[in-house]
Design a protein around this motif. Structure first.
Motif, PDB file in Angstrom:
ATOM      1  N   THR A  29      32.954  52.233  72.788  1.00 12.16           N
ATOM      2  CA  THR A  29      32.559  50.997  73.343  1.00 12.16           C
ATOM      3  C   THR A  29      33.455  50.008  72.560  1.00 12.16           C
ATOM      4  OG1 THR A  29      31.026  51.107  71.383  1.00 12.16           O
ATOM      5  CG2 THR A  29      30.187  51.906  73.719  1.00 12.16           C
ATOM      6  N   VAL A  30      33.108  48.784  73.325  1.00  9.64           N
ATOM      7  CA  VAL A  30      33.996  47.689  72.882  1.00  9.64           C
ATOM      8  C   VAL A  30      33.388  47.087  71.675  1.00  9.64           C
ATOM      9  CG1 VAL A  30      34.332  45.140  73.225  1.00  9.64           C
ATOM     10  CG2 VAL A  30      34.387  46.850  75.351  1.00  9.64           C
ATOM     11  N   PRO A  31      34.308  46.658  70.805  1.00 11.23           N
ATOM     12  CA  PRO A  31      33.775  46.096  69.532  1.00 11.23           C
ATOM     13  C   PRO A  31      33.057  44.815  69.591  1.00 11.23           C
ATOM     14  CG  PRO A  31      36.098  46.519  69.296  1.00 11.23           C
ATOM     15  CD  PRO A  31      35.616  46.982  70.591  1.00 11.23           C
ATOM     16  N   ASP A  32      32.039  44.440  68.651  1.00 12.12           N
ATOM     17  CA  ASP A  32      31.458  43.265  68.610  1.00 12.12           C
ATOM     18  C   ASP A  32      32.227  42.236  68.123  1.00 12.12           C
ATOM     19  OD1 ASP A  32      29.129  41.556  69.334  1.00 12.12           O
ATOM     20  OD2 ASP A  32      27.770  42.725  68.085  1.00 12.12           O
ATOM     21  N   VAL A  33      31.775  41.052  68.438  1.00  8.96           N
ATOM     22  CA  VAL A  33      32.698  39.781  68.078  1.00  8.96           C
ATOM     23  C   VAL A  33      32.310  39.649  66.103  1.00  8.96           C
ATOM     24  CG1 VAL A  33      30.713  38.025  68.320  1.00  8.96           C
ATOM     25  CG2 VAL A  33      32.969  37.358  68.404  1.00  8.96           C
ATOM     26  N   ILE A  34      33.378  39.203  65.801  1.00 10.05           N
ATOM     27  CA  ILE A  34      33.366  38.766  64.471  1.00 10.05           C
ATOM     28  C   ILE A  34      32.763  37.458  63.842  1.00 10.05           C
ATOM     29  CG2 ILE A  34      35.663  40.140  64.019  1.00 10.05           C
ATOM     30  CD1 ILE A  34      36.345  36.971  63.167  1.00 10.05           C
ATOM     31  N   GLY A  35      32.450  37.214  63.063  1.00 12.08           N
ATOM     32  CA  GLY A  35      31.866  35.882  62.803  1.00 12.08           C
ATOM     33  C   GLY A  35      32.101  35.178  61.434  1.00 12.08           C
ATOM     34  N   ASN A  36      31.719  33.900  61.476  1.00 11.21           N
ATOM     35  CA  ASN A  36      31.668  33.129  60.137  1.00 11.21           C
ATOM     36  C   ASN A  36      33.102  33.293  59.370  1.00 11.21           C
ATOM     37  OD1 ASN A  36      29.046  32.850  60.510  1.00 11.21           O
ATOM     38  ND2 ASN A  36      28.588  34.489  59.187  1.00 11.21           N
ATOM     39  N   SER A  71      39.098  34.789  55.738  1.00 12.85           N
ATOM     40  CA  SER A  71      37.802  35.827  55.797  1.00 12.85           C
ATOM     41  C   SER A  71      36.926  35.783  56.677  1.00 12.85           C
ATOM     42  CB  SER A  71      37.554  35.928  54.230  1.00 12.85           C
ATOM     43  OG  SER A  71      36.754  34.836  53.791  1.00 12.85           O
ATOM     44  N   TRP A  72      36.125  37.001  57.073  1.00 12.93           N
ATOM     45  CA  TRP A  72      35.104  36.834  57.939  1.00 12.93           C
ATOM     46  C   TRP A  72      33.923  38.207  57.875  1.00 12.93           C
ATOM     47  CZ3 TRP A  72      40.374  37.833  58.902  1.00 12.93           C
ATOM     48  CH2 TRP A  72      40.730  39.027  59.084  1.00 12.93           C
ATOM     49  N   THR A  73      33.074  37.989  58.447  1.00 10.07           N
ATOM     50  CA  THR A  73      32.071  38.793  58.234  1.00 10.07           C
ATOM     51  C   THR A  73      32.097  39.937  59.391  1.00 10.07           C
ATOM     52  OG1 THR A  73      30.715  37.813  59.666  1.00 10.07           O
ATOM     53  CG2 THR A  73      30.210  37.566  57.672  1.00 10.07           C
ATOM     54  N   HIS A  74      32.004  41.278  58.691  1.00 12.24           N
ATOM     55  CA  HIS A  74      32.106  42.505  59.798  1.00 12.24           C
ATOM     56  C   HIS A  74      31.248  42.425  60.968  1.00 12.24           C
ATOM     57  CE1 HIS A  74      31.946  46.658  60.578  1.00 12.24           C
ATOM     58  NE2 HIS A  74      32.829  47.012  59.700  1.00 12.24           N
ATOM     59  N   PRO A  75      31.849  42.882  61.956  1.00 10.94           N
ATOM     60  CA  PRO A  75      30.763  42.793  63.121  1.00 10.94           C
ATOM     61  C   PRO A  75      29.798  43.947  63.180  1.00 10.94           C
ATOM     62  CG  PRO A  75      32.920  43.968  63.689  1.00 10.94           C
ATOM     63  CD  PRO A  75      33.083  43.220  62.333  1.00 10.94           C
ATOM     64  N   VAL A  76      28.676  43.746  64.020  1.00 12.43           N
ATOM     65  CA  VAL A  76      27.921  44.587  64.265  1.00 12.43           C
ATOM     66  C   VAL A  76      28.649  45.858  64.852  1.00 12.43           C
ATOM     67  CG1 VAL A  76      25.812  45.389  65.476  1.00 12.43           C
ATOM     68  CG2 VAL A  76      25.952  43.163  64.444  1.00 12.43           C
ATOM     69  N   GLY A  77      28.191  47.116  64.448  1.00 14.97           N
ATOM     70  CA  GLY A  77      28.934  48.405  64.698  1.00 14.97           C
ATOM     71  C   GLY A  77      30.014  48.533  63.835  1.00 14.97           C
TER      72      GLY A  77
END
Length: 179
Positions: free
Chosen positions: A78-85, A99-105
């Motif tokens: 499946t397509v990975p989710d968007v990263i954040g922050n 640096s950034w937060t791990h995406p969901v999944g």
């Protein structure tokens, strides 16, 4: 069998009607989560999947008496989710630490596109990167996206900043003022 559309949490599958008759189709989904589905047409939207996960889909025709036909198998991520922050830390004259937060999944890696002079493309395997060899005082745009094991990419998150400039030292000379 065709994979017609892949999103972060769904895969749309379609196939051609087999020779002869059938009552329904069985679909076995292997992955996290796994599931078994029964459908009555030559397509199905398999949803409630995890972003960036690998799934194997097995499809077979079912006769009215429950006998099953030959199984056809296909797999995809499946397509990975968007990263954040995205956080910009330690901005120097020639580098920026991101640096950034791990995406969901799940994800296999991250792509980091740097626009500016110089521009560059980086692949990293953790939630941070030091982008160096930049030019002092230049403006840079950083686009970061998660990448699945088969190369599918998630939506891009963007941030921008200037690198630090060089200090300018002024030499002061005494000036004689005549009144």
């Amino acid at each position: 069998m065709n994979i017609d559309n892949i999103t972060t949490n769904s895969v749309f599958l379609s196939w051609t009607h087999p020779a002869g008759n059938r009552s329904s189709y069985g679909i076995e989904v292997l992955g996290i989560p796994s599931k078994n589905l029964t459908v009555y047409s030559e397509s199905v939207l398999v949803d409630q999947l995890v972003p960036g996960n690998f799934y194997t889909f097995s499809i077979f025709a079912i006769a009215g008496n429950g006998l099953t036909g030959k199984t056809t198998v296909t797999s995809t991520f499946t397509v990975p989710d968007v990263i954040g922050n995205i956080t910009k830390d330690n901005i120097t004259t020639n580098s920026v630490f991101l640096s950034w937060t791990h995406p969901v999944g799940n994800r296999s890696s991250y792509g980091v596109e740097v626009l500016g002079i110089p521009s560059k493309n980086l692949t990293v395997y953790s939630e941070s990167v030091l982008v160096d060899e930049l030019v002092p005082g230049n403006y840079y745009t950083f686009s970061i996206f998660a990448i699945a094991g088969n190369g599918l990419t998630g939506k891009t998150t963007v941030t921008s900043t200037f690198t630090g400039g060089h200090l300018v030292r002024l030499a002061l000379r005494p000036v004689l003022l005549l009144v």
